[in-house]
Motif scaffolding. Structure first.
Motif, PDB file in Angstrom:
ATOM      1  N   VAL A   1       3.488  12.150  -7.814  1.00  0.00           N
ATOM      2  CA  VAL A   1       3.841  10.774  -7.416  1.00  0.00           C
ATOM      3  C   VAL A   1       2.756   9.808  -7.899  1.00  0.00           C
ATOM      4  O   VAL A   1       3.052   8.733  -8.448  1.00  0.00           O
ATOM      5  CB  VAL A   1       3.997  10.679  -5.874  1.00  0.00           C
ATOM      6  N   THR A   2       1.514  10.229  -7.712  1.00  0.00           N
ATOM      7  CA  THR A   2       0.377   9.374  -8.077  1.00  0.00           C
ATOM      8  C   THR A   2       0.449   8.981  -9.560  1.00  0.00           C
ATOM      9  O   THR A   2       0.272   7.804  -9.917  1.00  0.00           O
ATOM     10  CB  THR A   2      -0.944  10.133  -7.767  1.00  0.00           C
ATOM     11  N   ILE A   3       0.725   9.949 -10.416  1.00  0.00           N
ATOM     12  CA  ILE A   3       0.775   9.687 -11.862  1.00  0.00           C
ATOM     13  C   ILE A   3       1.859   8.646 -12.170  1.00  0.00           C
ATOM     14  O   ILE A   3       1.630   7.680 -12.918  1.00  0.00           O
ATOM     15  CB  ILE A   3       1.099  10.994 -12.635  1.00  0.00           C
ATOM     16  N   ILE A   4       3.030   8.844 -11.578  1.00  0.00           N
ATOM     17  CA  ILE A   4       4.154   7.944 -11.880  1.00  0.00           C
ATOM     18  C   ILE A   4       3.867   6.541 -11.343  1.00  0.00           C
ATOM     19  O   ILE A   4       4.087   5.543 -12.030  1.00  0.00           O
ATOM     20  CB  ILE A   4       5.458   8.532 -11.326  1.00  0.00           C
ATOM     21  N   LEU A   5       3.323   6.477 -10.121  1.00  0.00           N
ATOM     22  CA  LEU A   5       3.040   5.156  -9.542  1.00  0.00           C
ATOM     23  C   LEU A   5       1.960   4.421 -10.326  1.00  0.00           C
ATOM     24  O   LEU A   5       2.100   3.241 -10.640  1.00  0.00           O
ATOM     25  CB  LEU A   5       2.611   5.303  -8.077  1.00  0.00           C
ATOM     26  N   LYS A   6       0.876   5.123 -10.656  1.00  0.00           N
ATOM     27  CA  LYS A   6      -0.219   4.420 -11.331  1.00  0.00           C
ATOM     28  C   LYS A   6       0.137   4.049 -12.767  1.00  0.00           C
ATOM     29  O   LYS A   6      -0.419   3.109 -13.323  1.00  0.00           O
ATOM     30  CB  LYS A   6      -1.507   5.257 -11.306  1.00  0.00           C
ATOM     31  N   THR A   7       1.067   4.816 -13.367  1.00  0.00           N
ATOM     32  CA  THR A   7       1.487   4.477 -14.732  1.00  0.00           C
ATOM     33  C   THR A   7       2.378   3.230 -14.704  1.00  0.00           C
ATOM     34  O   THR A   7       2.222   2.316 -15.516  1.00  0.00           O
ATOM     35  CB  THR A   7       2.237   5.676 -15.357  1.00  0.00           C
TER      36      THR A   7
ATOM     37  N   PHE B   1       5.318   8.176   0.412  1.00  0.00           N
ATOM     38  CA  PHE B   1       5.990   9.202  -0.411  1.00  0.00           C
ATOM     39  C   PHE B   1       5.564  10.577   0.071  1.00  0.00           C
ATOM     40  O   PHE B   1       4.393  10.801   0.389  1.00  0.00           O
ATOM     41  CB  PHE B   1       5.586   9.075  -1.885  1.00  0.00           C
ATOM     42  N   SER B   2       6.521  11.492   0.086  1.00  0.00           N
ATOM     43  CA  SER B   2       6.147  12.889   0.293  1.00  0.00           C
ATOM     44  C   SER B   2       7.138  13.771  -0.449  1.00  0.00           C
ATOM     45  O   SER B   2       8.327  13.776  -0.146  1.00  0.00           O
ATOM     46  CB  SER B   2       6.125  13.223   1.777  1.00  0.00           C
ATOM     47  N   THR B   3       6.635  14.471  -1.446  1.00  0.00           N
ATOM     48  CA  THR B   3       7.548  15.254  -2.285  1.00  0.00           C
ATOM     49  C   THR B   3       7.133  16.720  -2.277  1.00  0.00           C
ATOM     50  O   THR B   3       5.995  17.068  -2.566  1.00  0.00           O
ATOM     51  CB  THR B   3       7.564  14.702  -3.743  1.00  0.00           C
TER      52      THR B   3
ATOM     53  N   ILE C   1       0.877  -1.186   0.000  1.00  0.00           N
ATOM     54  CA  ILE C   1       0.000   0.000   0.000  1.00  0.00           C
ATOM     55  C   ILE C   1       0.906   1.225   0.000  1.00  0.00           C
ATOM     56  O   ILE C   1       1.724   1.413   0.914  1.00  0.00           O
ATOM     57  CB  ILE C   1      -0.917   0.065   1.239  1.00  0.00           C
ATOM     58  N   ALA C   2       0.765   2.053  -1.040  1.00  0.00           N
ATOM     59  CA  ALA C   2       1.577   3.268  -1.140  1.00  0.00           C
ATOM     60  C   ALA C   2       0.742   4.475  -0.734  1.00  0.00           C
ATOM     61  O   ALA C   2      -0.493   4.448  -0.787  1.00  0.00           O
ATOM     62  CB  ALA C   2       2.098   3.428  -2.562  1.00  0.00           C
ATOM     63  N   PHE C   3       1.439   5.531  -0.349  1.00  0.00           N
ATOM     64  CA  PHE C   3       0.791   6.735   0.177  1.00  0.00           C
ATOM     65  C   PHE C   3       1.491   7.945  -0.435  1.00  0.00           C
ATOM     66  O   PHE C   3       2.697   8.099  -0.291  1.00  0.00           O
ATOM     67  CB  PHE C   3       0.924   6.707   1.707  1.00  0.00           C
TER      68      PHE C   3
END
Ligand SMILES: C[S@@+](CC[C@H](N)C(=O)[O-])C[C@H]1O[C@@H](n2cnc3c(N)ncnc32)[C@H](O)[C@@H]1O
Length: 288
Positions: free
Chosen positions: A66-72, A126-128, A55-57
């Motif tokens: 981050v969401t875009i890169i992870l889901k891609t 993740f927190s960027t 489970i990523a956050f």
């Protein structure tokens, strides 16, 4: 986990200051994405993101770099994406819908109080570019530690320069041509931007194997004029702080426009009329 649309609004000045800006954030995202890609790569090297119970956050997700890169890269990965700003979450939810991503829970949540996220439940946090801009960074870091699983990985990025010199260096040059006494404000705290200091804070929060380093992304603009207009008009909360440091001296923004345009062009303009300049970040990983 199904896609959910929740709005638990932690309504304070901060969320209000980022929300009106959310539609303009894509200009920033195109510069943060290469840095975020590197963070995701480093995290995946330490702990691959393809296990079924991962489970990523994406904490302080903005418009979802981050969401875009992870889901891609990992379409089946379970992901929680949160931000204090309703406007940012609306942008993420639009992307979730348009791109048909599954297993994404996107909602408004204050990172200083991660309500609804259980202790030790996240394998990859993740927190960027959030902590250095947030109002309660210590509490936020403690919360990130709390929700991360023992042995879980933190993928992290902050800006490395408390002045954010990409804008502030040309801005200061222009201001000093008219007022030699002008000094620029910090736009972020040194404690949450300078590499050694950020590393120490991660360790103080309990994270181990802290591995941070500098990385640079070139911020590209179609023209110097486009960059000037965006800086002055888009409403980025920290650019507003820079502009205000001039008007608080009883000066007018109109006075500075020409000098700022000239200073940006001297620093970053290319032969084809486009503009690109470096933004330096501290990025890397740690483990709980
Ligand atoms: C510079 S943006 C970074 C967005 C994205 N992570 C990226 O890398 O492009 C900072 C984000 O942090 C969010 N933020 C600031 N304080 C926050 C807090 N206390 N809790 C959650 N989000 C916060 C802002 O609303 C904004 O969307």
């Amino acid at each position: 986990m199904a896609n959910t649309i929740t709005s638990v609004v932690a309504s304070d000045e901060l969320s209000k200051s980022w929300s009106p800006f959310s539609a303009e954030y894509n200009a920033v995202e195109r510069m943060t994405i290469p840095l975020v890609q590197e963070v995701v790569y480093e995290v995946n090297q330490l702990s691959p993101l393809d296990a079924p119970d991962d489970i990523a956050f994406d904490n302080g997700c903005g418009t979802g770099a981050v969401t875009i890169i992870l889901k891609t890269a990992f379409p089946n990965l379970k992901l929680i994406s949160t931000d204090i700003s309703e406007g940012m979450i609306e942008q993420v939810l639009t992307k979730v819908k348009e791109r048909g991503w599954k297993n994404v829970e996107a909602r408004v949540l204050d990172a200083a109080d991660l309500k609804g996220i259980a202790d030790s439940s996240i394998t990859h946090t993740f927190s960027t570019f959030m902590l250095c801009l947030a109002s309660e960074p210590h509490q936020i870091l403690n919360e990130m530690y709390r929700v991360t699983k023992p042995g879980g990985i933190l993928g992290f990025a902050t800006w490395a320069d408390p002045y954010f010199g990409f804008w502030t260096t040309p801005w200061t040059k222009a201001c000093r041509e008219l007022d030699p006494e002008y000094g620029p404000p910090y736009v972020m705290e040194p404690a949450w931007t300078l590499l050694d200091s950020v590393g120490m804070r991660l360790q103080e929060a309990g994270f181990k194997e802290v591995n941070l380093h500098h990385a640079t992304s070139m911020w590209q603009w179609n023209s110097v004029q486009e960059a000037v207009d965006w800086f002055l008009e888009a409403g980025h909360p920290r650019n507003v702080v820079i502009s205000r440091s001039w008007t608080e001296r009883g000066r007018d923004i109109e006075e500075i426009k020409l000098g700022f345009t000239r200073a940006l062009a001297e620093a970053y303009e290319q032969d084809d009329g486009k503009m690109a300049g470096p933004c330096i970040a501290c990025i890397g990983t740690a483990r709980k």
